[in-house]
Design an enzyme around this catalytic site. Structure first.
Site, short mmCIF file in Angstrom:
data_model
loop_
_atom_site.label_atom_id
_atom_site.label_comp_id
_atom_site.label_asym_id
_atom_site.label_seq_id
_atom_site.Cartn_x
_atom_site.Cartn_y
_atom_site.Cartn_z
CG ASP A 86 -21.81 -25.97 19.26
OD1 ASP A 86 -21.04 -26.42 20.12
OD2 ASP A 86 -22.99 -25.68 19.50
CD1 TRP A 111 -23.13 -28.34 11.85
CD2 TRP A 111 -24.24 -26.68 10.86
NE1 TRP A 111 -22.60 -27.17 12.29
CE2 TRP A 111 -23.26 -26.13 11.69
CE3 TRP A 111 -25.07 -25.83 10.13
CZ2 TRP A 111 -23.09 -24.77 11.82
CZ3 TRP A 111 -24.90 -24.48 10.26
CH2 TRP A 111 -23.92 -23.96 11.09
CG ASP A 130 -20.15 -33.80 14.82
OD1 ASP A 130 -19.52 -32.73 14.69
OD2 ASP A 130 -21.28 -33.89 15.32
CD1 TRP A 162 -24.34 -32.11 13.26
CD2 TRP A 162 -25.81 -33.41 12.21
NE1 TRP A 162 -25.42 -31.33 12.96
CE2 TRP A 162 -26.35 -32.11 12.32
CE3 TRP A 162 -26.58 -34.40 11.60
CZ2 TRP A 162 -27.60 -31.78 11.82
CZ3 TRP A 162 -27.83 -34.08 11.09
CH2 TRP A 162 -28.32 -32.78 11.22
CE1 TYR A 171 -18.34 -33.71 17.86
CE2 TYR A 171 -18.07 -33.25 20.20
CZ TYR A 171 -17.88 -32.90 18.88
OH TYR A 171 -17.22 -31.74 18.57
CB THR A 174 -16.65 -30.66 14.93
OG1 THR A 174 -17.54 -31.16 15.93
CG2 THR A 174 -17.44 -30.25 13.70
N1 ABN Z 1 -21.80 -31.18 16.23
C1 ABN Z 1 -21.07 -31.03 17.44
C2 ABN Z 1 -21.86 -31.45 18.63
C3 ABN Z 1 -21.79 -32.76 19.05
C4 ABN Z 1 -22.49 -33.14 20.18
C5 ABN Z 1 -23.28 -32.23 20.84
C6 ABN Z 1 -23.34 -30.91 20.40
C7 ABN Z 1 -22.63 -30.51 19.28
#
Ligand code: ABN
Length: 188
Positions: A86, A111, A130, A162, A171, A174
């Site tokens: 995700d 995760w 991340d 994360w 962020y 990922t």
């Molecule tokens: N782990 C990915 C993510 C980052 C920010 C918000 C949602 C999902």
């Protein structure tokens, strides 16, 4: 009153002549300016190739891992390790499926999911780390949720930023790092 008729005729002819010339010039001008601006209009130039090196609709060149036993294109959501991804794929953002793009930092908090590798039909434990320190990459957004759990089971939830334990909580993208082969344990 002949002089008045002559004058009216003269003025009418002049108006008619000027009007038609003006409308001709107006039409010609519109044609020239309009025609010249057609190439300036925005055009969707989709990358439509289908070869191995062809660009995809996402503007990212198709890839393979080049590793036997690790099939698929890591710049796609369908890549086997991304079964519970995700977020934005780091492999589309200047990194790879297991490394962060330059200028970002891999979060130590993560995760964990489990994905089946079609090459050997085994389940692998995947760590979705991340990469942090830059604003969202914006390329190759995936949202696959196999083995995803609700947010109250935080370490099994992928819809979480994360970027914790890093110098920045921004962020970027990922990764999908293999931790090992999953073995069937006994429920505690
Ligand atoms: N782990 C990915 C993510 C980052 C920010 C918000 C949602 C999902």
């Amino acid at each position: 009153m002949i002089w008045l008729e002559r004058l009216t005729e003269k003025v009418s002819r002049q108006v008619a002549r000027n009007t038609s010339r003006r409308s001709f010039l107006t039409g010609l001008g519109t044609l020239l300016v309009g025609g010249a601006s057609v190439p300036l209009l925005p055009v969707a130039r989709a990358a439509g190739g289908h070869g191995a090196d062809a660009g995809t609709d996402r503007g990212v060149a198709a890839q393979t891992t080049g590793v036997e036993g690790d099939p698929g294109d890591p710049t796609t959501c369908e890549y086997w390790r991304h079964c519970a991804m995700d977020g934005f794929l780091c492999s589309c953002c200047g990194g790879t499926q297991k490394t962060c793009p330059p200028g970002t930092e891999m979060a130590p908090m993560t995760w964990i999911g489990t994905c089946r590798n079609p090459a050997d039909n085994k389940d692998y434990i995947i760590s979705y780390n991340d990469c942090c320190g830059k604003t969202s990459c914006g390329a190759c957004l995936c949202n696959r949720n196999e083995t995803d759990k609700p947010p109250y089971r935080a370490f099994s939830n992928n819809d979480t930023n994360w970027c914790l334990g890093t110098s920045s909580t921004l962020y970027h993208c990922t990764t999908a790092v293999i931790l090992g082969v999953a073995t069937k344990g006994v429920e505690p």
